[in-house]
Design an enzyme around this catalytic site. Structure first.
Site, PDB file in Angstrom:
ATOM      1  N   HIS A  98     -86.221  19.153  14.535  1.00 42.95           N
ATOM      2  CA  HIS A  98     -84.978  18.570  15.051  1.00 42.95           C
ATOM      3  C   HIS A  98     -84.647  17.274  14.305  1.00 42.95           C
ATOM      4  O   HIS A  98     -83.487  17.024  13.955  1.00 42.95           O
ATOM      5  CB  HIS A  98     -85.112  18.230  16.541  1.00 42.95           C
ATOM      6  CG  HIS A  98     -85.293  19.415  17.445  1.00 42.95           C
ATOM      7  ND1 HIS A  98     -86.281  19.482  18.394  1.00 42.95           N
ATOM      8  CD2 HIS A  98     -84.590  20.573  17.550  1.00 42.95           C
ATOM      9  CE1 HIS A  98     -86.182  20.626  19.059  1.00 42.95           C
ATOM     10  NE2 HIS A  98     -85.169  21.324  18.544  1.00 42.95           N
ATOM     11  N   LYS A 114     -82.991  26.652  33.359  1.00 43.83           N
ATOM     12  CA  LYS A 114     -84.243  26.625  32.592  1.00 43.83           C
ATOM     13  C   LYS A 114     -85.292  25.806  33.315  1.00 43.83           C
ATOM     14  O   LYS A 114     -84.976  24.890  34.050  1.00 43.83           O
ATOM     15  CB  LYS A 114     -83.982  26.027  31.201  1.00 43.83           C
ATOM     16  CG  LYS A 114     -83.516  27.048  30.192  1.00 43.83           C
ATOM     17  CD  LYS A 114     -83.721  26.530  28.781  1.00 43.83           C
ATOM     18  CE  LYS A 114     -83.267  27.543  27.746  1.00 43.83           C
ATOM     19  NZ  LYS A 114     -83.386  27.010  26.384  1.00 43.83           N
ATOM     20  N   ARG A 131     -83.095  28.364  11.254  1.00 42.73           N
ATOM     21  CA  ARG A 131     -84.411  28.618  10.677  1.00 42.73           C
ATOM     22  C   ARG A 131     -84.385  30.014  10.053  1.00 42.73           C
ATOM     23  O   ARG A 131     -83.700  30.264   9.092  1.00 42.73           O
ATOM     24  CB  ARG A 131     -85.495  28.487  11.747  1.00 42.73           C
ATOM     25  CG  ARG A 131     -85.713  27.053  12.208  1.00 42.73           C
ATOM     26  CD  ARG A 131     -86.471  26.989  13.488  1.00 42.73           C
ATOM     27  NE  ARG A 131     -85.761  27.728  14.521  1.00 42.73           N
ATOM     28  CZ  ARG A 131     -86.042  27.727  15.809  1.00 42.73           C
ATOM     29  NH1 ARG A 131     -87.059  27.025  16.232  1.00 42.73           N
ATOM     30  NH2 ARG A 131     -85.339  28.409  16.669  1.00 42.73           N
ATOM     31  N   SER A 146     -89.730  24.208  19.581  1.00 42.48           N
ATOM     32  CA  SER A 146     -90.365  23.483  20.694  1.00 42.48           C
ATOM     33  C   SER A 146     -91.309  24.424  21.430  1.00 42.48           C
ATOM     34  O   SER A 146     -92.423  24.035  21.811  1.00 42.48           O
ATOM     35  CB  SER A 146     -89.307  22.960  21.663  1.00 42.48           C
ATOM     36  OG  SER A 146     -88.478  22.036  21.017  1.00 42.48           O
TER      37      SER A 146
HETATM   38  O1  PNS Z   1     -81.876  23.979  21.928  1.00 42.88           O
HETATM   39  P1  PNS Z   1     -81.171  25.215  22.401  1.00 42.88           P
HETATM   40  O2  PNS Z   1     -81.756  25.667  23.737  1.00 42.88           O
HETATM   41  O3  PNS Z   1     -81.179  26.302  21.369  1.00 42.88           O
HETATM   42  O4  PNS Z   1     -79.626  24.795  22.661  1.00 42.88           O
HETATM   43  C1  PNS Z   1     -78.689  25.729  23.132  1.00 42.88           C
HETATM   44  C2  PNS Z   1     -77.354  25.051  23.483  1.00 42.88           C
HETATM   45  C3  PNS Z   1     -77.567  23.889  24.436  1.00 42.88           C
HETATM   46  C4  PNS Z   1     -76.699  24.540  22.223  1.00 42.88           C
HETATM   47  C5  PNS Z   1     -76.454  26.151  24.130  1.00 42.88           C
HETATM   48  O5  PNS Z   1     -77.147  26.772  25.169  1.00 42.88           O
HETATM   49  C6  PNS Z   1     -75.132  25.606  24.669  1.00 42.88           C
HETATM   50  O6  PNS Z   1     -74.262  25.228  23.913  1.00 42.88           O
HETATM   51  N1  PNS Z   1     -75.006  25.557  26.009  1.00 42.88           N
HETATM   52  C7  PNS Z   1     -73.842  25.004  26.702  1.00 42.88           C
HETATM   53  C8  PNS Z   1     -73.018  26.092  27.370  1.00 42.88           C
HETATM   54  C9  PNS Z   1     -71.893  26.586  26.488  1.00 42.88           C
HETATM   55  O7  PNS Z   1     -71.139  25.831  25.916  1.00 42.88           O
HETATM   56  N2  PNS Z   1     -71.773  27.947  26.403  1.00 42.88           N
HETATM   57  C10 PNS Z   1     -70.699  28.614  25.698  1.00 42.88           C
HETATM   58  C11 PNS Z   1     -70.844  28.656  24.201  1.00 42.88           C
HETATM   59  S1  PNS Z   1     -72.231  29.494  23.650  1.00 42.88           S
END
Ligand code: PNS
Length: 163
Positions: A19, A43, A93, A131
């Protein structure tokens, strides 16, 4: 000239050197990067949002005033708009990331065409890192010092009873 702001959203449970690599490179492209932790009631994280924020603050101190840290819930594009971001930064990745990231990027673009998703390829040593896998290695007693900052490593060992 108008300040170019990017949003770097994620779970960051906890923040890894992968990150940090993406964040550091994002600061080379944007004037300011807001690293935002999603408050996700669905989560079961290892660290609370407040603990994750603290670990991010400690790990990003050397990057100075270009980095801001906050939290959000709801839609990422709405948070991007709130913080004045023109882009959402995500790290890529292996090929396995592509499908989900592609789907999220296209959905975000449908929701707000003014916010672009910028993907940064992870650096080679971090290709396999996440993570989740770092938590698993720590849980099983492996050495995680190459994957996270010393502060995060200590927090992980304590939380997982490996201190
Ligand atoms: O670190 P992560 O868990 O891969 O992050 C995922 C994240 C937070 C970027 C994604 O879950 C997110 O954008 N969540 C917010 C909800 C949202 O906007 N959903 C609609 C578009 S996908």
């Amino acid at each position: 000239m108008k300040e170019r702001v990017a949003l770097y959203p994620g779970s960051f449970d906890p923040i890894t050197l992968g990150h940090l690599d993406i964040l550091e490179r994002a600061t080379a492209i944007f004037d300011r990067v807001v690293m935002s932790v999603l408050r996700n009631p669905e989560k079961q994280p290892l660290f609370s949002v407040e603990e994750r924020l603290q670990l991010i603050h400690e790990s990003t101190r050397s990057l100075g005033g270009q980095v801001e840290v906050d939290t959000f819930d709801g839609l990422t594009v709405e948070h991007a708009e709130r913080v004045g971001a023109i882009a959402i930064v995500r790290g890529l990745r292996a090929l396995s990331d592509f499908e989900t990231e592609f789907q999220m990027a296209l959905m975000n673009r449908r929701l707000d065409p003014a916010v672009h998703t910028v993907f940064l390829m992870t650096s080679a040593p971090n290709v396999f890192m996440s993570s989740s896998i770092v938590k698993e290695v720590c849980r099983l007693g492996g050495d995680i010092s190459e994957f996270v900052s010393p502060t995060v490593a200590e927090a992980l060992r304590r939380r997982l009873g490996k201190a």
